[in-house]
Write a protein that holds these residues in place. Structure first.
Motif, mmCIF file in Angstrom:
data_model
loop_
_atom_site.group_PDB
_atom_site.id
_atom_site.type_symbol
_atom_site.label_atom_id
_atom_site.label_comp_id
_atom_site.label_asym_id
_atom_site.label_seq_id
_atom_site.Cartn_x
_atom_site.Cartn_y
_atom_site.Cartn_z
ATOM 1 N N ILE A 218 0.854 -1.408 -0.060
ATOM 2 C CA ILE A 218 -0.008 -0.032 -0.006
ATOM 3 C C ILE A 218 0.676 1.251 -0.029
ATOM 4 C CG2 ILE A 218 -1.673 1.142 1.551
ATOM 5 C CD1 ILE A 218 -2.721 -1.365 2.401
ATOM 6 N N GLU A 219 1.774 1.020 0.838
ATOM 7 C CA GLU A 219 2.764 2.465 0.923
ATOM 8 C C GLU A 219 3.408 2.729 -0.510
ATOM 9 O OE1 GLU A 219 6.871 3.923 2.974
ATOM 10 O OE2 GLU A 219 6.322 1.888 2.628
ATOM 11 N N LYS A 220 4.170 1.411 -0.904
ATOM 12 C CA LYS A 220 4.785 1.593 -2.508
ATOM 13 C C LYS A 220 3.738 2.117 -3.496
ATOM 14 C CE LYS A 220 8.666 -1.487 -1.454
ATOM 15 N NZ LYS A 220 9.684 -0.337 -1.993
ATOM 16 N N VAL A 221 2.927 1.508 -3.703
ATOM 17 C CA VAL A 221 1.821 2.071 -4.722
ATOM 18 C C VAL A 221 1.476 3.432 -4.467
ATOM 19 C CG1 VAL A 221 1.231 -0.308 -5.243
ATOM 20 C CG2 VAL A 221 -0.280 0.955 -3.911
ATOM 21 N N HIS A 222 1.434 3.775 -3.392
ATOM 22 C CA HIS A 222 1.032 5.341 -2.978
ATOM 23 C C HIS A 222 1.955 6.078 -3.379
ATOM 24 C CE1 HIS A 222 0.679 8.674 -0.142
ATOM 25 N NE2 HIS A 222 -0.561 8.793 -0.850
#
Length: 231
Positions: free
Chosen positions: A128-132
């Motif tokens: 979630i953090e990376k795609v954000h």
């Protein structure tokens, strides 16, 4: 998937707004996981279908939409979501099949998290953090496979106009097309039963097939399938 795993990152001063698209039982676990990551993540809402997610966004768009591919909508629904929202899409699935994972990325997902992995909960929070941040969550092997599949589809587009249309179909749409064409006299209920889907889902597939192939009715569909060896 475990639900009490704390994230190992601090994303920013503002929490990442997360929307979940999953059937109720799976959604319950995902909700607990996202809530355990507060204040870095904030749960914006949970719905059971992509259509519901689009109607519920209203004036506020989530940063990341997590879609469970094991629900009835499948990977093909991601294309609609990708075209209708600026939110980053992340898929989760318990399926080990690489084709499903690759189709999800081709349809617009920034990555796929396998629910069966030992570290699935922590991986989802990291993803979630990376795609954000604008990154992707796929391994090198997947990158290579997806690139080759895109090359194959591009090649088919150059070779023949109807092959180009066929390449635009999702795996499930192609299954529906071949099943319908193989038994022109079968009812929608019979076809849906063969495909292990609901009649409503079949109608959605057929509408999409007609649109992508430029067809008007089932007779056109049968003729198209005959021409292209799809019966």
């Amino acid at each position: 998937m475990p639900t009490q795993t704390k994230p190992m990152f601090k994303v920013s001063d503002q929490p990442i707004l997360v929307m979940l698209v999953a059937l109720p039982l799976v959604a319950w676990g995902l909700e607990r996981l996202v809530e355990s990551a507060q204040p870095d993540l904030r749960l914006m809402g949970s719905v059971s279908s992509v259509a519901d997610s689009l109607s519920s966004m209203g004036q506020r768009t989530p940063d990341v939409v997590v879609v469970d591919l094991d629900g009835e909508q499948g990977a093909e629904s991601l294309g609609l979501l990708h075209s209708k929202t600026s939110a980053r899409i992340l898929a989760v699935t318990g399926s080990p099949h690489e084709v499903l994972h690759d189709e999800a990325v081709i349809a617009g997902a920034r990555g796929v998290v396998n629910k069966r992995d030992v570290d699935a909960a922590q991986n989802l929070l990291k993803a979630i953090e990376k795609v954000h941040r604008g990154e992707i969550w796929i391994d090198r092997n997947a990158t290579s496979r997806i690139f080759l599949e895109l090359v194959r589809r591009r090649s088919s587009q150059v070779q023949h106009p109807e092959k180009q249309k066929i390449a635009s179909l999702t795996r499930r749409e192609l299954q529906a097309l071949t099943t319908l064409a193989s038994d022109p006299g079968s009812s929608s209920r019979e076809v849906a039963e063969k495909l292990f889907i609901s009649e409503n889902t079949l109608r959605n597939h057929v509408t999409s097939i007609y649109s992508k192939l430029g067809l008007a009715n089932r007779v056109d569909l049968y003729a198209f399938a005959q021409r292209n060896g799809l019966t």
